[in-house]
Design a protein around this motif. Sequence first.
Motif, PDB file in Angstrom:
ATOM      1  N   HIS A  54     -15.425   3.206  -8.173  1.00 55.48           N
ATOM      2  CA  HIS A  54     -14.558   4.304  -7.719  1.00 55.48           C
ATOM      3  C   HIS A  54     -13.100   4.052  -8.120  1.00 55.48           C
ATOM      4  CE1 HIS A  54     -13.338   7.511  -4.815  1.00 55.48           C
ATOM      5  NE2 HIS A  54     -12.240   6.780  -4.746  1.00 55.48           N
ATOM      6  N   GLU A  55     -12.597   2.885  -7.762  1.00 56.20           N
ATOM      7  CA  GLU A  55     -11.182   2.602  -8.057  1.00 56.20           C
ATOM      8  C   GLU A  55     -10.948   2.530  -9.558  1.00 56.20           C
ATOM      9  OE1 GLU A  55      -9.471   3.056  -5.518  1.00 56.20           O
ATOM     10  OE2 GLU A  55     -11.110   2.804  -4.087  1.00 56.20           O
ATOM     11  N   GLU A 115      -0.034   4.646  -1.277  1.00 56.13           N
ATOM     12  CA  GLU A 115      -0.618   5.958  -1.018  1.00 56.13           C
ATOM     13  C   GLU A 115      -0.746   6.133   0.499  1.00 56.13           C
ATOM     14  OE1 GLU A 115      -4.439   6.758  -2.790  1.00 56.13           O
ATOM     15  OE2 GLU A 115      -4.291   8.875  -2.306  1.00 56.13           O
ATOM     16  N   ALA A 116      -0.447   7.315   1.009  1.00 59.22           N
ATOM     17  CA  ALA A 116       0.105   8.435   0.289  1.00 59.22           C
ATOM     18  C   ALA A 116       1.646   8.376   0.229  1.00 59.22           C
ATOM     19  CB  ALA A 116      -0.325   9.727   0.963  1.00 59.22           C
ATOM     20  N   TYR A 176      -7.519  12.168   4.580  1.00 59.73           N
ATOM     21  CA  TYR A 176      -8.419  11.379   3.727  1.00 59.73           C
ATOM     22  C   TYR A 176      -9.783  11.442   4.405  1.00 59.73           C
ATOM     23  CZ  TYR A 176      -4.542  10.044   0.889  1.00 59.73           C
ATOM     24  OH  TYR A 176      -3.483  10.102   0.027  1.00 59.73           O
ATOM     25  N   GLN A 215       0.879  -1.167   0.000  1.00 62.66           N
ATOM     26  CA  GLN A 215       0.000   0.000   0.000  1.00 62.66           C
ATOM     27  C   GLN A 215       0.911   1.210   0.000  1.00 62.66           C
ATOM     28  OE1 GLN A 215      -3.159   0.837  -0.471  1.00 62.66           O
ATOM     29  NE2 GLN A 215      -2.482   2.958  -0.242  1.00 62.66           N
ATOM     30  N   MET A 261      -7.872   1.043   4.467  1.00 60.45           N
ATOM     31  CA  MET A 261      -9.006   1.802   3.940  1.00 60.45           C
ATOM     32  C   MET A 261      -9.879   0.879   3.104  1.00 60.45           C
ATOM     33  SD  MET A 261      -8.189   5.363   4.416  1.00 60.45           S
ATOM     34  CE  MET A 261      -8.458   6.246   2.901  1.00 60.45           C
ATOM     35  N   HIS A 275     -10.685   5.915 -11.080  1.00 54.89           N
ATOM     36  CA  HIS A 275      -9.415   6.582 -10.805  1.00 54.89           C
ATOM     37  C   HIS A 275      -8.424   6.405 -11.954  1.00 54.89           C
ATOM     38  CE1 HIS A 275      -9.430   8.471  -6.917  1.00 54.89           C
ATOM     39  NE2 HIS A 275      -9.635   7.381  -6.210  1.00 54.89           N
ATOM     40  N   LYS A 318      -8.438  14.366  -7.305  1.00 58.34           N
ATOM     41  CA  LYS A 318      -8.781  13.015  -7.731  1.00 58.34           C
ATOM     42  C   LYS A 318      -9.916  12.430  -6.912  1.00 58.34           C
ATOM     43  CE  LYS A 318      -5.166  10.245  -5.264  1.00 58.34           C
ATOM     44  NZ  LYS A 318      -5.889   9.145  -4.578  1.00 58.34           N
ATOM     45  N   GLU A 319      -9.945  12.685  -5.605  1.00 57.31           N
ATOM     46  CA  GLU A 319     -10.957  12.019  -4.775  1.00 57.31           C
ATOM     47  C   GLU A 319     -12.351  12.646  -4.927  1.00 57.31           C
ATOM     48  OE1 GLU A 319     -10.451   9.224  -3.876  1.00 57.31           O
ATOM     49  OE2 GLU A 319      -8.278   9.062  -3.657  1.00 57.31           O
ATOM     50  N   TYR A 342     -13.276  14.055   0.372  1.00 54.42           N
ATOM     51  CA  TYR A 342     -14.014  13.102  -0.468  1.00 54.42           C
ATOM     52  C   TYR A 342     -15.443  13.600  -0.755  1.00 54.42           C
ATOM     53  CZ  TYR A 342     -10.589   9.268  -0.383  1.00 54.42           C
ATOM     54  OH  TYR A 342      -9.484   8.487  -0.587  1.00 54.42           O
ATOM     55  N   ALA A 360     -10.049   0.658  -0.578  1.00 57.10           N
ATOM     56  CA  ALA A 360      -9.385   0.058  -1.715  1.00 57.10           C
ATOM     57  C   ALA A 360      -8.388   1.050  -2.297  1.00 57.10           C
ATOM     58  CB  ALA A 360     -10.400  -0.336  -2.792  1.00 57.10           C
ATOM     59  N   MET A 361      -7.560   0.573  -3.227  1.00 54.94           N
ATOM     60  CA  MET A 361      -6.498   1.425  -3.771  1.00 54.94           C
ATOM     61  C   MET A 361      -6.352   1.235  -5.275  1.00 54.94           C
ATOM     62  SD  MET A 361      -4.306   3.678  -3.140  1.00 54.94           S
ATOM     63  CE  MET A 361      -3.446   4.382  -4.531  1.00 54.94           C
ATOM     64  N   GLU A 362      -6.272   2.360  -5.964  1.00 58.08           N
ATOM     65  CA  GLU A 362      -6.364   2.387  -7.425  1.00 58.08           C
ATOM     66  C   GLU A 362      -5.048   2.167  -8.169  1.00 58.08           C
ATOM     67  OE1 GLU A 362      -6.815   5.094  -5.352  1.00 58.08           O
ATOM     68  OE2 GLU A 362      -5.934   6.897  -6.231  1.00 58.08           O
ATOM     69  N   PHE A 391      -6.321  -4.345   5.580  1.00 57.46           N
ATOM     70  CA  PHE A 391      -6.264  -3.145   4.746  1.00 57.46           C
ATOM     71  C   PHE A 391      -6.777  -1.951   5.531  1.00 57.46           C
ATOM     72  CE2 PHE A 391      -7.007  -0.655   0.823  1.00 57.46           C
ATOM     73  CZ  PHE A 391      -5.836  -0.962   0.152  1.00 57.46           C
ATOM     74  N   GLN A 450      -2.442   4.845  11.533  1.00 56.37           N
ATOM     75  CA  GLN A 450      -3.599   5.322  10.759  1.00 56.37           C
ATOM     76  C   GLN A 450      -4.912   4.926  11.428  1.00 56.37           C
ATOM     77  OE1 GLN A 450      -3.862   4.710   6.457  1.00 56.37           O
ATOM     78  NE2 GLN A 450      -1.648   4.574   6.368  1.00 56.37           N
TER      79      GLN A 450
HETATM   80  N1  TRP Z   1      -6.901   6.347  -2.988  1.00 64.13           N
HETATM   81  C1  TRP Z   1      -7.694   5.461  -2.181  1.00 64.13           C
HETATM   82  C2  TRP Z   1      -9.139   5.672  -2.621  1.00 64.13           C
HETATM   83  O1  TRP Z   1      -9.781   6.586  -2.279  1.00 64.13           O
HETATM   84  C3  TRP Z   1      -7.576   5.741  -0.724  1.00 64.13           C
HETATM   85  C4  TRP Z   1      -6.620   4.880   0.021  1.00 64.13           C
HETATM   86  C5  TRP Z   1      -6.531   3.554  -0.003  1.00 64.13           C
HETATM   87  C6  TRP Z   1      -5.672   5.283   0.982  1.00 64.13           C
HETATM   88  N2  TRP Z   1      -5.596   3.119   0.875  1.00 64.13           N
HETATM   89  C7  TRP Z   1      -5.058   4.148   1.490  1.00 64.13           C
HETATM   90  C8  TRP Z   1      -5.297   6.493   1.484  1.00 64.13           C
HETATM   91  C9  TRP Z   1      -4.094   4.212   2.480  1.00 64.13           C
HETATM   92  C10 TRP Z   1      -4.318   6.563   2.453  1.00 64.13           C
HETATM   93  C11 TRP Z   1      -3.710   5.429   2.953  1.00 64.13           C
HETATM   94  O2  TRP Z   1      -9.632   5.009  -3.432  1.00 64.13           O
END
Ligand code: TRP
Length: 880
Positions: free
Chosen positions: A303-304, A127-128, A382, A125, A266, A307, A325-326, A387, A268-270, A264, A829
């Motif tokens: 959403h992902e 981001e950020a 975040y 993971q 959050m 992105h 982006k968000e 968002y 999900a991650m793009e 995880f 986090q």
């Molecule tokens: N970019 C991701 C989303 O909004 C957000 C995200 C996923 C994220 N994992 C993270 C942000 C961990 C910070 C840390 O779709």
Amino acid sequence: MYRNTPHSISLHDYRPPEFLIDRVDLRFELDPERTSVEARLRLRRNPAATRGDGTLRLHGEQLDLEQVAMDDHPLTPTDYRVDAESLTLLRVPDRLTLLTRVRIHPNLNTALEGLYQSGDMLCTQCEAEGFRRITYFLDRPDVMARYGTTLVADRRRFPVLLSNGNRVESQDLPDGRHLVRWEDPFPKPSYLFALIAGDLSAVEDRFITASGREVELKIYVEPHNLDKCDHAMRSLQKAMRWDEERFGREYDLDVFMIVAVSHFNMGAMENKGLNVFNDKYVLARPDTATDADFEGIEGVIAHEYFHNWTGNRITCRDWFQLSLKEGFTVYRDQEFSADMGSRGVKRINDVRLLRAHQFPEDGGPMAHPVRPESYIEINNFYTATVYQKGAEVVRMQANLLGPERFRQATDLYFERHDGQAVTTDDFVRCMEDASGRDLGQFRRWYDQAGTPELTVAGDYDATSGAYTLTIRQYTPPTPGQVVKAPFHIPLAIGLLGPDGRDLPLRLAGEPSATAPGTRVLELREVEERFCFIDLTARPVPSLLRGFPAPVKLRFDYSDDDLLFLMAHDSDGFNRWDAAQTLLQRLLLGLVADPEAGIPEHFFDAFRRALLDPSSDRALLAEVLTLPSESYLGDQMEVVDVDGIHRAYMALGRLVGERLREDLLRVYRDNRETGPYAFTPEASGRRALKNLALGYLMRVGDAQALQDCQSQFAAGHNMTDVMAALRLLVDHGGAEGAQALDDFYRRWSRESLVLDKWFSVQATSSRPDTLERVRQLMGHTDFSLRNPNRVRSLVGAFCTANQVRFHAVDGDGYRFLADRVLELDPLNPQIASRLLKAMIRWRCFDPGRQALMRAEIERILASEELSNDAFEVASKALESR
Ligand code: TRP
Ligand code: ZN
């Protein structure tokens, strides 16, 4: 005061990077205990940057540095400096190839940032700022590079090796290892890098793009979850088609992969071509997932995927631009879900979410603009503001421009900025350039925090037939921003005549009226007046139709006005909103005076709505749902925790008693007949039926209890099972305990279902809930290392159980602070997010204030607090 204050980063300090990276070649020798990462970076001086001191500083954290070489010459420690956050090369040419080799330890990584272990798999993971925990790099989004990634691992343990882009090579190596090489043709910032290694199985399908290219689609999961991927796959295909049709955006690689991971932070991650998901947003079967879960999956998959254009092809210049982006991508996924299901219900739920989370955030000590000005830890930003409010700000622009112009504006944005790292200002400029509109004042939505309050007064003059609306806007001060300039606010309104129909609208000075319906007024001043003429009777105004702007509205409606709007407004959103305003009024009336009666006309209206054969069941369920206890609290000067709970229970019980026969009929008529289908019609039916059962259970009659138990036992689908379980647990007694036992026995091996078992207990309003939560912390299935599990128990208790979390003795606060201190060293986090449950401590009575304050101070006094938790705790206590 408490320790070295971590420094805060400001938008106005932004400088372009001194160096750019054209190409990155990574080689991973993967092993959970010690992974070796070799990185070859091709760097060159950025012609657009001012020259610094001749050094080159790369980000890097928690890396064991083993080797550094520049242009193939090994460097010695006199050539560079290493500290806890960076590697600095002391003398560098304008162009160089830098080679580093580091060791990292995925199995010790509990923060779930960088490369970590989840179950038997390895995943990333970034981001950020997680990439700097993988290798030394210019870990900032305005440095976009092409990546080649070589993965080497034990073939038996890690048969599947994935990274971004296309797979270009794979071969067996000696000692049971194998190698796979990936090449991503699109330049990207480091936060979009990803790798996965594991023993995974894939569900496969394909998609033919509008221009006829075939894209392979793969969803990777642990083998036992293969039967829970259908819905995710169908959602993905729908999202891909929709983005082509609505925004003209095609997918750009030959393969699109999704991986479901159980640890995880959050949703999900793009990551480019390789989206990594919290498994909660992938896995669903009718017997394991509720309607809300199915909806969440459809929305997050979209959403992902979206992105890929709004975030990846065009990314953020710096993290202050996160909403670029968000906000835009949330707007896009909201529109997608509206098109897939019921637009009206979707809007209601989005606004409900905004009011429940973003409004309180905007009125609290961490209020910040959609484009924040400064932060200590970016992970704390975040937020619902970035968002959800960010999406509202895009929505306002879409509405101001209208659908055609907005499409031209987004086309322009995609064309003008493809491959770039840009700002929210660049986005607005595209809106302006494509439409010719001046959005100068509108830009304040990006840099002023706080929720504007609109106070509207209506005055009807029977002799002239004129109705004048006077509208004032006021935005309360927020930290660092005392005085606010007026916003540019679109205000969609209609006027209802005595027959309940929309009137034609004619403003004084206009030659003729516009057709009956909605009209958008644009506010720009602190106070404005609109005079409607040619009206033969006092109209009832329907203001903020469809919720055109993220504002609070004050208008002095009578109960009769609200009942009238609830029955007749042509705008479905405002019918719902009128009902909510009325319910809120009744509930707050009961808080103030528990003996206050409920007027008869309320039950009549409730009954009429319930029995209206033409009504959409999903919408009806929304209309008849009481506002939550925490939302009611937000409407009070000082939250009356116990008074609200009493009122809430009392009104629910009254509705159950007074409408018993009708509710029973609705319950019976809407029971499940065929197999489960996730359609707006079927889920609306379930929502209404379960709402009716809820009211019936409040009465506590034997019939309702029996219905509830049979629904639970029948187990038609998880939506119905959970609805029944929740009610049985709140009911308590032997029935509640039995249901929990049955549920546990059936589902203890399905982690996502087990999360529901934890959270249903944590959110129960029974008086012994905290005691039960404490016991559950010691349950063999509980773990602080799995964020979903922590959220399902600790998070659910602290954020979705106002009456028990805010117990007057402060036990809930002590519990939370203990958990934060325990979690902070493991996963900052998650700790910092939990801590936000106390950030609005000033909204409570002096006794509770003192208790919360003491717990926040206790956290702040801790010797080794993360930046994440420090920022939240210290801002919570800052004087106003
Ligand atoms: N970019 C991701 C989303 O909004 C957000 C995200 C996923 C994220 N994992 C993270 C942000 C961990 C910070 C840390 O779709
Ligand atoms: Zn996102």
